[in-house]
Write an enzyme that holds these catalytic residues in place. Sequence first.
Site, short mmCIF file in Angstrom:
data_model
loop_
_atom_site.label_atom_id
_atom_site.label_comp_id
_atom_site.label_asym_id
_atom_site.label_seq_id
_atom_site.Cartn_x
_atom_site.Cartn_y
_atom_site.Cartn_z
N CYS A 1 0.85 -1.20 0.00
CA CYS A 1 0.00 0.00 0.00
C CYS A 1 0.89 1.25 0.00
O CYS A 1 2.08 1.19 0.18
CB CYS A 1 -0.87 0.00 1.25
SG CYS A 1 -1.79 -1.53 1.42
N HIS B 1 21.18 -31.76 -32.08
CA HIS B 1 20.22 -32.10 -33.15
C HIS B 1 20.15 -30.99 -34.20
O HIS B 1 19.09 -30.69 -34.73
CB HIS B 1 18.84 -32.35 -32.53
CG HIS B 1 18.84 -33.51 -31.59
ND1 HIS B 1 18.91 -34.82 -32.00
CD2 HIS B 1 18.86 -33.54 -30.23
CE1 HIS B 1 18.93 -35.62 -30.96
NE2 HIS B 1 18.89 -34.88 -29.86
N GLY C 1 1.54 -3.18 5.33
CA GLY C 1 2.22 -4.35 5.87
C GLY C 1 1.18 -5.39 6.26
O GLY C 1 0.04 -5.35 5.81
N LYS D 1 16.00 -11.11 -23.03
CA LYS D 1 16.54 -9.88 -22.45
C LYS D 1 17.61 -9.31 -23.35
O LYS D 1 17.66 -8.13 -23.64
CB LYS D 1 17.17 -10.18 -21.06
CG LYS D 1 16.36 -10.12 -19.79
CD LYS D 1 15.35 -9.08 -19.68
CE LYS D 1 14.15 -9.57 -20.34
NZ LYS D 1 12.89 -9.66 -20.14
N TRP E 1 -3.73 -1.83 -1.26
CA TRP E 1 -3.54 -2.98 -2.16
C TRP E 1 -3.89 -4.16 -1.28
O TRP E 1 -3.11 -4.55 -0.43
CB TRP E 1 -2.09 -3.05 -2.63
CG TRP E 1 -1.89 -3.98 -3.78
CD1 TRP E 1 -2.62 -5.11 -4.09
CD2 TRP E 1 -0.90 -3.89 -4.82
NE1 TRP E 1 -2.14 -5.70 -5.21
CE2 TRP E 1 -1.10 -4.98 -5.69
CE3 TRP E 1 0.10 -3.01 -5.10
CZ2 TRP E 1 -0.30 -5.20 -6.82
CZ3 TRP E 1 0.91 -3.22 -6.21
CH2 TRP E 1 0.70 -4.30 -7.05
N LYS F 1 5.86 -1.24 -23.54
CA LYS F 1 5.78 -1.94 -22.25
C LYS F 1 4.55 -2.84 -22.22
O LYS F 1 4.59 -3.90 -21.64
CB LYS F 1 5.72 -0.93 -21.09
CG LYS F 1 5.75 -1.57 -19.71
CD LYS F 1 7.01 -2.38 -19.49
CE LYS F 1 7.00 -3.14 -18.20
NZ LYS F 1 8.11 -4.12 -18.12
#
Length: 602
Positions: free
Chosen positions: A2, A501, A100, A482, A75, A597
């Site tokens: 939060c 292979h 928390g 990446k 949150w 993004k």
Amino acid sequence: MCGIVGYLGNEEKKEILLDGLQELEYRGYDSAGIAVIEGEKLSNYKAIGKLENLREKTKNYSSENFGISIGHTRWATHGKPTELNAHPHLGAYSYVVHNGIIENYQELKKELQDDGVNFLSQTDTETIVHLFEKKHKTANSVFSAFEQTIERLDGAYATLLITEADVDTIYFAKNGSPMLIGFNGSDIHFASSDTPIIGKASEVYYLEDGEYGYAKQGELKLFDANGEKSFTKQPLTADKVSAQKDGYRFFMEKEIYEQHRVMSETMMGRVLDNSIDFDEIDKSFFDGIKAIKICACGTSYHSALASAYLFERIAKVRCDIEIASEFRYKEPLLSDDTLFITISQSGETADTLEALKMAKRAGLKSLSICNVDNSSIVRESDAAILTRAGIEKGVASTKAFATQTMVLWMLSLYMGQEKNSISKELLQTEIDAMLHTPKALLVTDDLHAKLHRLSKRYLHGHGFFFIGRDIFFPLALEGALKLKEISYMHAEGYPAGEMKHGPIALADSELFTIALMPKTMHYDKIKSNVEELSARDATICAISPLPFDLADDFIQTKYDSHPMLEFFEMMVVTQLLALEISVRLGNDVDMPRNLAKSVTVE
Ligand code: AGP
């Protein structure tokens, strides 16, 4: 995770609080609220959903005179996103905000309910304000009541409390969740991170775990377990963007370094001493589920691939993985005993969202693993587990991948637990390894310096192979992605056993092979694969806890007790390697060419 803000002073408080919460919206929220005490006047506003809902609610309110004030974006960790569960939480005459998890809240809540306290919310936070008011009945001061309250809390908290019993003071405490204090003359600011106070405060003090105290105009008293303590303010960065980068060169670099911290948030309240728990799903969620199908794109697809090994090995549940853009047009055979999982950092990827709608039309139960609450994919799913990585600004995903993989690892254990397909001993071994993950993600100066030096040798060549076996094959795919994304050089992830292979035909001194050689997963097999390449003069960069003398470059890793710890540590190495190569090539690390993004188009 939060967001918290607080302000004590003469300026208009509502705008300070709302602007501060705006800077914290990356922490995600499903509700927000503010509380202000101005002389004898107590005001409190809450709204669910986006912050503009709270702005709308408070548009006719302002607070011009001296006062104390707190704000919060939630949150959810305990209790659904409703107004009742939104912070600040009110007692009879006090307000509290908190970030928390109060691990002993049930015990405290029962104690308070036995004393006749009525709880309005399902949150752990509400226990703080009622406990304070209980202590205040007998304590010899407001501060002593606050001190006694904090002493009873177990778990992680960054909390601010204001009360009509002391209308010119803000009480604060910090343990395990971030909080700082900003100073601007005699005005005092509080926040979860520094961006909300940039431009409002000139000096800052970052609270340490176990510190608490109170702030009045022009006065701040700080304490810890040993009593009152002094503190040193430091100048506050004036530039918001560099503050958001926290001094790193790129957001991607910051986000690589953040992984060890955000991983603790991802695990908070979910990885318990000897079990796994998810607030977001109840135990019956998997009733009737015999298989899992995971659908995603790009990096999220790679975390899905890695999890398939875990679901089958640990939870003994069949798991197959689909690339969303392929799945949408393949006329798949779907059965309703299959749990359809989507993975997405943004929660807005068009292919993944459409695949999810297809699965829902076919009657499958859906679960999303996402980093953005209230996103389209989260809203479309029957249930969602948030990765709590915080905002990821670098286009090349790092901490989102790490936290996705962690959530999937936890989920494989949780399913094994609920289906009784995992022994208590194995569960404990996995949990013990899990709890070491933040350490395995720590970036050391030596490692970063070594990769910076080594990267100069990899600026050309006709391509890279990243090779690995088992869960290290998806990691090889991710390492190659990446590198492609930010260096624009060709790189391919490949199952190490497959090189003979065909691809080994490419082996020569200009072929760079990044070999992931974990000690705890088929080491001898991967070693012989790499020896075959070395015998054909390929240039080998080996990443392993075990020395490998055929390597042209060698990065020795430390964690060699569990495959997942090796996975996360090697992941950091591949991320830093890609970063340092990109920097040497002069590329835009955070916004590589041609990329976005969130790919919200097909
Ligand atoms: C990550 O490095 C990539 N930029 C990209 O592959 C990304 O993972 C993919 O577009 C999926 O995005 P999502 O996780 O937001 O759904």
